[in-house]
Design a protein around this motif. Structure first.
Motif, mmCIF file in Angstrom:
data_model
loop_
_atom_site.group_PDB
_atom_site.id
_atom_site.type_symbol
_atom_site.label_atom_id
_atom_site.label_comp_id
_atom_site.label_asym_id
_atom_site.label_seq_id
_atom_site.Cartn_x
_atom_site.Cartn_y
_atom_site.Cartn_z
ATOM 1 N N UNK A 168 53.139 61.779 33.280
ATOM 2 C CA UNK A 168 51.989 61.030 33.783
ATOM 3 C C UNK A 168 52.301 60.438 35.156
ATOM 4 N N UNK A 169 53.535 59.958 35.358
ATOM 5 C CA UNK A 169 53.907 59.417 36.661
ATOM 6 C C UNK A 169 53.852 60.481 37.753
ATOM 7 N N UNK A 170 54.170 61.708 37.412
ATOM 8 C CA UNK A 170 54.229 62.764 38.419
ATOM 9 C C UNK A 170 52.883 63.444 38.645
ATOM 10 N N UNK A 171 52.084 63.643 37.598
ATOM 11 C CA UNK A 171 50.841 64.413 37.725
ATOM 12 C C UNK A 171 49.585 63.571 37.538
ATOM 13 N N UNK A 172 49.715 62.314 37.153
ATOM 14 C CA UNK A 172 48.542 61.470 36.995
ATOM 15 C C UNK A 172 48.034 61.433 35.561
ATOM 16 N N UNK A 173 47.327 60.366 35.245
ATOM 17 C CA UNK A 173 46.815 60.205 33.883
ATOM 18 C C UNK A 173 45.629 61.109 33.602
ATOM 19 N N UNK A 174 44.985 61.647 34.624
ATOM 20 C CA UNK A 174 43.831 62.519 34.390
ATOM 21 C C UNK A 174 44.241 63.826 33.728
ATOM 22 N N UNK A 175 45.540 64.163 33.758
ATOM 23 C CA UNK A 175 45.976 65.397 33.090
ATOM 24 C C UNK A 175 45.846 65.307 31.577
ATOM 25 N N UNK A 176 45.773 64.094 31.035
ATOM 26 C CA UNK A 176 45.628 63.947 29.588
ATOM 27 C C UNK A 176 44.253 64.349 29.097
ATOM 28 N N UNK A 177 43.324 64.570 30.024
ATOM 29 C CA UNK A 177 41.986 65.025 29.618
ATOM 30 C C UNK A 177 41.957 66.504 29.282
ATOM 31 N N UNK A 178 43.023 67.224 29.652
ATOM 32 C CA UNK A 178 43.110 68.656 29.341
ATOM 33 C C UNK A 178 43.528 68.820 27.882
ATOM 34 N N UNK A 179 42.613 69.325 27.075
ATOM 35 C CA UNK A 179 42.881 69.462 25.650
ATOM 36 C C UNK A 179 43.949 70.508 25.371
ATOM 37 N N UNK A 180 43.931 71.586 26.136
ATOM 38 C CA UNK A 180 44.931 72.633 25.935
ATOM 39 C C UNK A 180 46.335 72.142 26.284
ATOM 40 N N UNK A 186 52.049 69.082 22.048
ATOM 41 C CA UNK A 186 52.340 68.824 20.636
ATOM 42 C C UNK A 186 53.209 69.911 20.028
ATOM 43 N N UNK A 187 53.042 71.145 20.490
ATOM 44 C CA UNK A 187 53.817 72.249 19.931
ATOM 45 C C UNK A 187 55.214 72.336 20.551
ATOM 46 N N UNK A 188 55.283 72.259 21.867
ATOM 47 C CA UNK A 188 56.538 72.491 22.571
ATOM 48 C C UNK A 188 57.237 71.233 23.034
ATOM 49 N N UNK A 189 56.524 70.107 23.121
ATOM 50 C CA UNK A 189 57.113 68.867 23.593
ATOM 51 C C UNK A 189 56.828 68.628 25.073
#
Length: 277
Positions: A168-180, A186-189
């Protein structure tokens, strides 16, 4: 060499009054267990000794117990020993320190002396969420070196929530909106997602999107996939015993009804042509 009387003597540090210290710091006192035990361990002495020891350090005293175990026939019984002493007495008790070093090792003795002098390891007693928050302020280049300090530090440095914060620090919190992206994490960590380059990450995200579109998570789909997999599996190879049975049946000369009928028809046609001539 003659000793110089003008040299100053290095006095040992003062022992800590743990009860007064915890009274002045109620937040730190809440981190300790309700039993008041600061440190506790037990184990066998290194070979060839078979002695067993037990050590317990509470807020105001140290309890050391040991059981002498020997294979030789010695006259008289060997009774277990016990030492209960305060912090100040333990710091000057050479017998107790020697027994701790003999049974548990020099590092355990140094840790006990640090506790006696008030140097507590508060970081290991903090909640896991607080530990991860503290480690999130470290530089990424320092994480590999910090993980070599202890088992606790290695566990924190490899924790999934810590790498989520780094991402999140490197790419921003908006990346959490990507469901994929969340499904892939969750699968790979999050550590795998963080170190994957952007091109490969896009490929994996497309794969996750296709799986979600064409293969939704439904138990019935899993059952159908298993059935299709079983149908596509090749037949098992023929065993040598089955091959011999097939050869025996093929070597027998049994009259076949179709072949016999065709042979009789050929004979009848030949006889009729001869009579006509």
């Amino acid at each position: 060499m003659p000793s110089n009387s003008n040299t100053s003597t290095a006095y040992p540090p003062e022992t800590c009054d743990t009860r007064l210290y915890l009274k002045e710091h109620p937040f730190l006192a809440a981190l300790l267990p309700k039993t008041g035990v600061l440190f506790e361990c037990d184990g066998d002495a290194p070979s060839p000794s078979k002695d067993y020891g037990q050590l317990q350090i509470s807020i105001d005293k140290i309890i050391l117990r040991w059981w002498k175990i020997t294979l030789r026939n010695i006259e008289g019984a060997i009774y277990p020993g016990e030492i209960k002493t305060s912090f100040e007495d333990f710091y000057h008790d050479e017998l107790a320190q020697r027994e701790i070093s003999r049974i548990f090792g020099q590092k355990t003795l140094e840790y006990c002396l640090n506790l006696v002098c008030g140097r507590f390891d508060w970081l290991s007693r903090l909640p896991l969420a607080v530990q991860i928050k503290i480690f999130s302020y470290l530089n990424l280049d320092d994480i590999p070196q910090v993980s070599l300090v202890s088992k606790l530090f290695r566990t924190i440095c490899r924790h999934n929530d810590l790498w989520k914060i780094f991402y999140i620090h490197q790419h921003g919190r908006q990346t959490l909106e990507n469901k994929n992206l969340l499904q892939l994490a969750d699968k790979r960590g999050w550590r795998h997602v963080f170190f994957t380059n952007r091109l490969k990450l896009q490929i994996e995200l497309r794969r996750e999107a296709q799986l979600e579109r064409y293969h939704p998570e439904d138990p019935s789909d899993l059952v159908k996939a298993r059935e299709r997999r079983k149908q596509l599996q090749p037949s098992p190879p023929v065993t040598p015993r089955e091959q011999t049975i097939v050869r025996r049946h093929s070597s027998r000369k049994e009259p076949l009804p179709l072949r016999i009928g065709s042979a009789r028809a050929d004979v009848d046609s030949r006889t009729s042509s001869q009579t006509e001539h």
